[in-house]
Scaffold this motif. Structure first.
Motif, mmCIF file in Angstrom:
data_model
loop_
_atom_site.group_PDB
_atom_site.id
_atom_site.type_symbol
_atom_site.label_atom_id
_atom_site.label_comp_id
_atom_site.label_asym_id
_atom_site.label_seq_id
_atom_site.Cartn_x
_atom_site.Cartn_y
_atom_site.Cartn_z
ATOM 1 N N GLU A 109 0.836 -0.851 0.091
ATOM 2 C CA GLU A 109 -0.049 0.247 -0.336
ATOM 3 C C GLU A 109 1.342 1.252 0.089
ATOM 4 N N ALA A 110 1.744 1.308 0.918
ATOM 5 C CA ALA A 110 2.970 2.159 0.382
ATOM 6 C C ALA A 110 3.373 2.449 -0.254
ATOM 7 N N ILE A 111 4.619 1.864 -1.886
ATOM 8 C CA ILE A 111 4.181 1.821 -3.016
ATOM 9 C C ILE A 111 2.969 2.240 -3.892
ATOM 10 N N ALA A 112 1.970 1.954 -3.783
ATOM 11 C CA ALA A 112 0.820 2.283 -4.622
ATOM 12 C C ALA A 112 0.814 3.750 -4.180
ATOM 13 N N VAL A 113 0.879 4.353 -2.702
ATOM 14 C CA VAL A 113 0.231 5.379 -1.985
ATOM 15 C C VAL A 113 1.851 6.622 -3.074
ATOM 16 N N VAL A 165 11.717 3.876 0.658
ATOM 17 C CA VAL A 165 12.922 3.141 1.122
ATOM 18 C C VAL A 165 12.832 1.613 1.966
ATOM 19 N N SER A 166 12.058 2.206 3.043
ATOM 20 C CA SER A 166 10.920 1.676 4.069
ATOM 21 C C SER A 166 10.482 0.239 3.659
ATOM 22 N N ALA A 167 9.852 0.901 3.069
ATOM 23 C CA ALA A 167 8.935 -0.839 1.835
ATOM 24 C C ALA A 167 9.940 -1.002 1.368
ATOM 25 N N THR A 168 10.585 -0.553 0.359
ATOM 26 C CA THR A 168 10.920 -1.274 -0.958
ATOM 27 C C THR A 168 11.755 -2.507 -0.272
ATOM 28 N N ALA A 169 12.056 -2.162 0.900
ATOM 29 C CA ALA A 169 13.289 -2.680 1.924
ATOM 30 C C ALA A 169 12.463 -4.139 2.385
ATOM 31 N N TYR A 170 11.403 -3.983 3.238
ATOM 32 C CA TYR A 170 10.623 -5.386 3.379
ATOM 33 C C TYR A 170 10.661 -5.829 1.969
ATOM 34 N N GLY A 190 11.597 -6.244 -0.640
ATOM 35 C CA GLY A 190 12.331 -6.807 -1.469
ATOM 36 C C GLY A 190 12.812 -6.310 -3.267
ATOM 37 N N ALA A 191 11.616 -4.883 -3.502
ATOM 38 C CA ALA A 191 11.874 -4.174 -4.351
ATOM 39 C C ALA A 191 13.022 -3.390 -4.372
ATOM 40 N N LEU A 192 14.139 -4.244 -5.098
ATOM 41 C CA LEU A 192 15.428 -3.484 -4.807
ATOM 42 C C LEU A 192 15.578 -2.165 -5.954
ATOM 43 N N ALA A 193 14.906 -2.682 -7.302
ATOM 44 C CA ALA A 193 15.001 -1.957 -8.535
ATOM 45 C C ALA A 193 14.419 -0.506 -8.093
ATOM 46 N N LEU A 194 12.818 -0.401 -6.976
ATOM 47 C CA LEU A 194 12.513 1.178 -7.082
ATOM 48 C C LEU A 194 13.020 1.763 -5.347
ATOM 49 N N GLY A 195 13.982 0.527 -4.713
ATOM 50 C CA GLY A 195 14.754 1.110 -3.983
ATOM 51 C C GLY A 195 15.918 1.920 -3.934
ATOM 52 N N LEU A 196 16.573 0.869 -5.621
ATOM 53 C CA LEU A 196 17.430 1.831 -5.633
ATOM 54 C C LEU A 196 16.985 3.483 -6.579
ATOM 55 N N TRP A 197 15.885 3.634 -7.354
ATOM 56 C CA TRP A 197 15.346 4.637 -7.794
ATOM 57 C C TRP A 197 14.636 5.791 -6.920
ATOM 58 N N ALA A 198 14.178 5.211 -5.631
ATOM 59 C CA ALA A 198 13.715 6.587 -4.609
ATOM 60 C C ALA A 198 14.780 6.960 -3.972
ATOM 61 N N HIS A 199 15.984 5.789 -3.858
ATOM 62 C CA HIS A 199 17.351 6.303 -3.242
ATOM 63 C C HIS A 199 17.695 7.692 -4.225
ATOM 64 N N ALA A 200 18.030 7.602 -5.476
ATOM 65 C CA ALA A 200 18.532 8.068 -6.412
ATOM 66 C C ALA A 200 17.664 9.520 -6.823
ATOM 67 N N PHE A 201 16.324 9.091 -6.454
ATOM 68 C CA PHE A 201 15.403 10.570 -6.861
ATOM 69 C C PHE A 201 15.935 11.272 -5.686
ATOM 70 N N TYR A 202 16.219 11.034 -4.295
ATOM 71 C CA TYR A 202 16.539 11.907 -2.649
ATOM 72 C C TYR A 202 17.754 11.895 -3.538
ATOM 73 N N VAL A 203 18.976 11.696 -3.799
ATOM 74 C CA VAL A 203 20.083 12.622 -3.940
ATOM 75 C C VAL A 203 19.745 13.410 -4.995
#
Length: 313
Positions: free
Chosen positions: A67-71, A92-97, A99-112
């Motif tokens: 749901e967090a990813i959907a929001v 990033v917390s949601a993607t870590a739980y 295992g959605a590595l690609a989205l997590g990496l992209w979210a981190h990249a967006f932050y940077v």
């Protein structure tokens, strides 16, 4: 306390954003009534970063990672506000739980990306464009491209590949045509097989098969398997069975070891009620020694991501 606060809020005639957010945070702190929280959030006349972050934080805190990813994706599409540090910590917390590595990496990249003082690297802009496109945020991708141009950066082939993909996934036919023409006219970039493939996909998804065929005819190279696969998939969706059969046989010729062509063509024959054709395609598949790859799904158990394989039917 919350029911009293809600009565005061409902009795108000001019509740501002601060009042809406206060009550939303009250629902989030209660923790239990997810329906009430989401219903109140949906009723908000407008939402800022505090509103979105409140719901995102609640989802993560209560284990609602999907749901967090959907929001988050809804937030990107809504254009109401930009994600900030708090947003991306939740994502990033949601993607870590999950295992959605690609989205997590992209979210981190967006932050940077959004917090960088200097954003002059074309590779960085291209990565963000690809991220928006992959997450279904076509309008945001095109907005980012406009921002990139306004900064004086010159796009390259990779840039336009993401832009045309965004147009294709968003059903933005006119925009796709315009960007495809601008690529060569304004920037002197000759389209390659990937760009032509985006245009075939764009027209095919929209059911404009004559235009898709025109693109294939004017290309200086022959269609590759990816292009034919996109065309064939669209023929199945739009029930263009005649073209689908032609595209299917061409796909099998282009990629005889790829099971997808046989499966898609078999589906086309099945839609046409031609069970003899279905049998011939399946026999051809067996004769070539091609097997359908089993589907798979990720399952989380005790914090560990497991991979479960399903048998082919």
């Amino acid at each position: 306390m919350l029911p009293h606060a809600r009565r005061v809020f409902d009795g108000g005639t001019d509740n501002d954003m601060f009042a809406w957010n206060c009550l939303l945070r009250g629902y989030a702190r209660e923790g239990g009534d997810a329906d009430a929280l989401h219903d109140f959030f949906a009723r908000m006349p407008s939402r800022d970063s505090i509103s979105w972050n409140t719901v995102l934080s609640w989802c993560v805190a209560n284990g609602e990672y999907d749901e967090a990813i959907a929001v988050f994706r809804e937030m990107l599409v809504s254009h109401e506000c930009q994600p900030d540090r708090v947003t991306l910590v939740s994502v990033v917390s949601a993607t870590a739980y999950l295992g959605a590595l690609a989205l997590g990496l992209w979210a981190h990249a967006f932050y940077v990306f959004e917090n960088a003082a200097v954003k002059m690297s074309l590779d960085t802009w291209n990565a963000m464009l690809a991220g928006f496109t992959a997450n279904g945020c076509s309008a945001r991708a095109l907005e980012l491209f406009t921002r990139m141009e306004s900064k004086g950066l010159v796009p390259n082939k990779i840039t336009f590949n993401s832009v045309l993909n965004a147009c294709s996934h968003g059903g933005l036919v006119d925009e796709g045509i315009r960007y495809f023409e601008r690529m060569s006219r304004v920037y002197g970039i000759e389209p390659d097989i990937a760009h032509y493939g985006c245009m075939v996909d764009l027209f095919s998804r929209a059911g404009l098969f004559e235009k898709a065929a025109e693109i294939i005819q004017i290309m200086p190279m022959g269609p590759d398997a990816s292009m034919l696969k996109a065309l064939l998939g669209a023929c199945r969706t739009h029930k263009n069975l005649q073209l689908g059969k032609k595209a299917g046989h061409r796909l099998i010729e282009a990629a005889p070891n790829d099971h997808a062509g046989y499966v898609l063509l078999s589906n086309i024959y099945a839609l046409d009620g031609n069970w003899g054709g279905v049998h011939k395609v399946r026999k051809l598949m067996l004769d070539h020694g091609v097997l359908k790859i089993p589907g798979s799904s990720s399952v989380e158990l005790n914090g560990v991501i497991l991979l479960t394989l399903h048998k082919c039917c």
